[in-house]
Design a protein around this motif. Structure first.
Motif, short mmCIF file in Angstrom:
data_model
loop_
_atom_site.label_atom_id
_atom_site.label_comp_id
_atom_site.label_asym_id
_atom_site.label_seq_id
_atom_site.Cartn_x
_atom_site.Cartn_y
_atom_site.Cartn_z
N ASN A 1 0.85 -1.19 0.00
CA ASN A 1 0.00 0.00 0.00
C ASN A 1 0.89 1.24 0.00
O ASN A 1 1.76 1.39 0.86
N LEU A 2 0.68 2.12 -0.98
CA LEU A 2 1.52 3.32 -1.10
C LEU A 2 0.75 4.40 -1.84
O LEU A 2 0.11 4.12 -2.86
N SER A 3 0.82 5.63 -1.33
CA SER A 3 0.19 6.78 -2.00
C SER A 3 1.29 7.74 -2.47
O SER A 3 2.24 8.00 -1.74
N LEU A 4 1.13 8.26 -3.69
CA LEU A 4 2.10 9.17 -4.29
C LEU A 4 1.39 10.47 -4.64
O LEU A 4 0.31 10.47 -5.23
N TYR A 5 2.03 11.60 -4.30
CA TYR A 5 1.35 12.89 -4.32
C TYR A 5 1.89 13.85 -5.37
O TYR A 5 3.06 13.75 -5.77
N PRO A 6 1.06 14.81 -5.81
CA PRO A 6 1.52 15.78 -6.82
C PRO A 6 2.65 16.66 -6.30
O PRO A 6 2.68 17.01 -5.12
N GLY A 7 3.59 16.97 -7.18
CA GLY A 7 4.69 17.86 -6.83
C GLY A 7 5.75 17.21 -5.97
O GLY A 7 6.67 17.89 -5.50
N ASN B 1 11.86 23.03 -25.02
CA ASN B 1 12.38 24.13 -24.20
C ASN B 1 12.52 23.72 -22.74
O ASN B 1 13.47 24.11 -22.06
N GLN B 2 11.57 22.94 -22.28
CA GLN B 2 11.54 22.52 -20.88
C GLN B 2 12.79 21.72 -20.50
O GLN B 2 13.32 21.85 -19.40
N VAL B 3 13.25 20.88 -21.42
CA VAL B 3 14.43 20.06 -21.12
C VAL B 3 15.72 20.64 -21.71
O VAL B 3 16.78 20.02 -21.68
N GLY B 4 15.63 21.86 -22.25
CA GLY B 4 16.82 22.58 -22.70
C GLY B 4 17.50 22.00 -23.93
O GLY B 4 18.73 21.96 -24.00
N MET B 5 16.70 21.58 -24.93
CA MET B 5 17.28 20.95 -26.12
C MET B 5 17.12 21.78 -27.39
O MET B 5 17.31 21.29 -28.51
N GLN B 6 16.81 23.07 -27.24
CA GLN B 6 16.52 23.90 -28.41
C GLN B 6 17.64 23.88 -29.45
O GLN B 6 17.39 23.86 -30.66
N ASN B 7 18.89 23.87 -28.99
CA ASN B 7 20.02 24.02 -29.91
C ASN B 7 20.43 22.73 -30.62
O ASN B 7 21.18 22.77 -31.59
N ARG B 8 19.93 21.58 -30.14
CA ARG B 8 20.38 20.31 -30.71
C ARG B 8 19.24 19.43 -31.23
O ARG B 8 19.49 18.35 -31.75
N ILE B 9 18.01 19.92 -31.13
CA ILE B 9 16.87 19.06 -31.38
C ILE B 9 16.76 18.59 -32.83
O ILE B 9 16.21 17.54 -33.13
N HIS B 10 17.33 19.35 -33.79
CA HIS B 10 17.23 18.98 -35.20
C HIS B 10 18.44 18.19 -35.68
O HIS B 10 18.57 17.92 -36.88
N GLU B 11 19.33 17.81 -34.77
CA GLU B 11 20.46 16.96 -35.12
C GLU B 11 20.07 15.49 -34.92
O GLU B 11 19.17 15.16 -34.15
N HIS C 1 15.99 19.23 -13.85
CA HIS C 1 14.81 19.15 -14.73
C HIS C 1 13.66 18.46 -14.00
O HIS C 1 12.51 18.89 -14.07
N LEU C 2 13.94 17.37 -13.29
CA LEU C 2 12.89 16.64 -12.57
C LEU C 2 12.24 17.50 -11.50
O LEU C 2 11.02 17.51 -11.33
N ARG C 3 13.08 18.20 -10.74
CA ARG C 3 12.56 19.07 -9.69
C ARG C 3 11.65 20.14 -10.27
O ARG C 3 10.57 20.43 -9.74
N ASP C 4 12.06 20.70 -11.39
CA ASP C 4 11.28 21.75 -12.06
C ASP C 4 9.92 21.20 -12.51
O ASP C 4 8.89 21.83 -12.32
N ILE C 5 9.94 20.01 -13.10
CA ILE C 5 8.70 19.39 -13.59
C ILE C 5 7.75 19.09 -12.43
O ILE C 5 6.55 19.36 -12.50
N ALA C 6 8.29 18.52 -11.35
CA ALA C 6 7.45 18.18 -10.20
C ALA C 6 6.81 19.43 -9.61
O ALA C 6 5.59 19.46 -9.36
N GLU C 7 7.61 20.46 -9.40
CA GLU C 7 7.12 21.66 -8.70
C GLU C 7 6.21 22.52 -9.56
O GLU C 7 5.18 23.01 -9.09
N LYS C 8 6.56 22.70 -10.84
CA LYS C 8 5.80 23.63 -11.68
C LYS C 8 4.56 23.00 -12.30
O LYS C 8 3.59 23.70 -12.59
#
Length: 307
Positions: free
Chosen positions: A26-32, A120-130, A176-183
């Motif tokens: 039994n385990l509960s997981l919460y937002p953020g 943009n969220q994961v910071g790949m703007q400069n390499r995404i088309h490679e 990145h993970l912390r940002d996703i969880a919190e925002k």
């Protein structure tokens, strides 16, 4: 108001043959919140994760994701989930962007604007088309994270997500993970054998052993104030500390107690008044490894890797 859990494991059990692999979990997981999932070899971590993503059917119990039972509505429940298992597999000879376009077609309502947003969220703007074949492991991990986030999941499962990354890549991924969880209010569930990384990444830990959940602990509780005291004679010093209500743990040539900084002068005065020989009193920080080994009785930390 108490937060409502995004995920609930309810009396989850799995028996294979005559062996009970998972026993009434039994385990509960919460937002953020980022929850670390720890356990010795063979504890049942991988089996639990497989049941959480529908790769293995429970013998009994259920997984509830945003109020949806996987047993009753498998597709509806999994639509809320994003998953990264170790090193994400991508099509190497097309670009990162084309990989994301391909994965976006697997979900309804993922627009090109959403693809740009996760890039943009994961910071790949400069390499995404490679081409992905030119990416480092860290870049492939970022692309895997972008892919897992495309459909705006409320629950993100990560199994050994930083495996093989260098220290800079690990730190970047953690941010990145912390940002996703919190925002975005995502509940993140991380299984890893890297205890030092779990300690930096997570808000709390859940520990499994022999298929049973043996402890759930907030990281703030683990990181609370401890002090190392070295004094003689040992028996008298231990009795004195216990008389003052301290839980005393033997360590090297002295003791560890849980105390606040403001209590230290009174402890020093007490030893002086009782004419005890006090040689040292200094802050002591317990690590997650210390706590893990105590909880599991010294069980092995590293998970066995098989391909």
């Amino acid at each position: 108001m108490e937060k409502k859990p995004i995920v609930e494991l309810k009396n989850l059990s799995k028996t294979i043959g005559k062996k009970k692999i998972i026993d009434n979990l039994n385990l509960s997981l919460y937002p953020g919140q980022i929850t670390g999932f720890l356990g010795p070899n063979g504890a049942g971590k991988t089996t639990t994760i497989r049941m959480m993503v529908g790769l293995m059917e429970p013998t009994s119990g259920d997984v509830i994701i945003e109020g949806i039972s996987l047993a009753e509505d498998f597709e509806g429940g999994l639509s809320k989930v994003g998953v990264i298992v170790e090193n994400p597999e991508m099509y190497k000879f097309i670009s990162g962007y084309k990989n994301l376009l391909h994965f976006a077609r697997m979900h309804e309502g993922v627009t090109k604007e959403r693809i740009d947003e996760v890039i943009n969220q994961v910071g790949m703007q400069n390499r995404i088309h490679e081409k992905v074949s030119t990416y480092s492991l860290g870049m492939r991990q970022r692309l895997g994270l972008a892919q897992a986030l495309l459909h705006r999941p409320k629950f993100l499962i990560l199994d050994e997500p930083t495996n093989g990354l260098d220290p800079a890549g690990i730190r970047e991924f953690r941010m990145h993970l912390r940002d996703i969880a919190e925002k975005e209010g995502v509940s993140v569930f991380v299984s890893s054998h890297m205890l030092s990384e779990i300690e930096l990444m997570c808000d709390r830990i859940a520990v499994i052993q022999n298929g049973k959940l043996i402890d759930i602990r907030e990281m703030s509780e683990i990181q609370q104030s401890h002090y190392y005291i070295e004094a003689l004679p040992l028996d008298a010093a231990e009795s004195l500390l216990k008389e003052q209500g301290f839980a005393v743990e033997s360590h090297k040539d002295g003791f560890i107690i849980n105390a606040e900084k403001e209590q230290i002068p009174a402890i020093i005065n007490l030893f002086s008044a009782k004419e005890q020989q006090l040689f040292a009193i200094q802050p002591y920080r317990k690590t997650l490894e210390d706590e893990f080994l105590e909880m599991t009785g010294g069980g092995q930390i590293a998970e066995a890797h098989t391909k």
